[in-house]
Design an enzyme around this catalytic site. Sequence first.
Site, PDB file in Angstrom:
ATOM      1  N   CYS A 104     -98.044  14.481  47.817  1.00  0.00           N
ATOM      2  CA  CYS A 104     -97.863  14.429  49.280  1.00  0.00           C
ATOM      3  C   CYS A 104     -96.590  13.642  49.609  1.00  0.00           C
ATOM      4  O   CYS A 104     -95.842  14.015  50.520  1.00  0.00           O
ATOM      5  CB  CYS A 104     -99.077  13.796  49.957  1.00  0.00           C
ATOM      6  N   THR A 163    -104.410  15.134  36.094  1.00  0.00           N
ATOM      7  CA  THR A 163    -103.977  13.746  36.308  1.00  0.00           C
ATOM      8  C   THR A 163    -103.470  13.508  37.730  1.00  0.00           C
ATOM      9  O   THR A 163    -103.478  12.371  38.203  1.00  0.00           O
ATOM     10  CB  THR A 163    -102.869  13.342  35.311  1.00  0.00           C
ATOM     11  N   HIS A 195     -98.934  24.831  37.047  1.00  0.00           N
ATOM     12  CA  HIS A 195     -97.834  24.638  36.104  1.00  0.00           C
ATOM     13  C   HIS A 195     -97.268  26.005  35.735  1.00  0.00           C
ATOM     14  O   HIS A 195     -98.030  26.933  35.413  1.00  0.00           O
ATOM     15  CB  HIS A 195     -98.338  24.000  34.805  1.00  0.00           C
ATOM     16  N   HIS A 220    -102.075  22.016  41.980  1.00  0.00           N
ATOM     17  CA  HIS A 220    -100.772  22.477  41.508  1.00  0.00           C
ATOM     18  C   HIS A 220    -100.947  23.484  40.391  1.00  0.00           C
ATOM     19  O   HIS A 220    -101.931  23.461  39.655  1.00  0.00           O
ATOM     20  CB  HIS A 220     -99.905  21.301  41.039  1.00  0.00           C
ATOM     21  N   ASN A 279    -104.853  22.672  35.935  1.00  0.00           N
ATOM     22  CA  ASN A 279    -105.855  21.781  35.358  1.00  0.00           C
ATOM     23  C   ASN A 279    -106.793  21.277  36.448  1.00  0.00           C
ATOM     24  O   ASN A 279    -106.354  20.950  37.550  1.00  0.00           O
ATOM     25  CB  ASN A 279    -105.173  20.596  34.678  1.00  0.00           C
TER      26      ASN A 279
END
Length: 115
Positions: free
Chosen positions: A7, A93, A100, A98, A85
């Site tokens: 953010c 993490t 990748h 998101h 993930n």
Amino acid sequence: MDDCIFCKLVAGEVPATVIYEDDDVIAFDDVNPQTPVHTLIIPKEHYHSLSDDVPPEILGKLFSKVPTVAKLKGVEESGYRIISNKGTDGRQTVFHLHIHILGGTTMPIGMGPAD
Ligand code: 5GP
Ligand code: ZN
């Protein structure tokens, strides 16, 4: 989200190498690349993961821009792998949804469990 690094990145408070941006999503290179091309694409709005009741329109915008980003990174023809993930076993993490985009090399055949 106040303490969310992505953010902050969307708000311009954290520097990033931005590859693509529109009203809904932003793509930027991963700070710790695992492959020659390692770019993340995220919704600008905060969702912790795919399990956060993400509106289908947002998911559509997120996924539909993957080839655009891949083209900008020069891997659309050679190919790439996308990963999102989720949670502990997924080794997430950063808790802002998101994807990748990994490429620039041939990815390993397997996608099995850690040793
Ligand atoms: P996850 O493990 O949650 O799927 O992936 C988070 C990714 O975000 C990691 O690959 C990590 O290197 C990347 N990352 C964490 N903090 C930053 C940052 O401040 N800037 C950028 N560009 N990437 C970050
Ligand atoms: Zn966030």
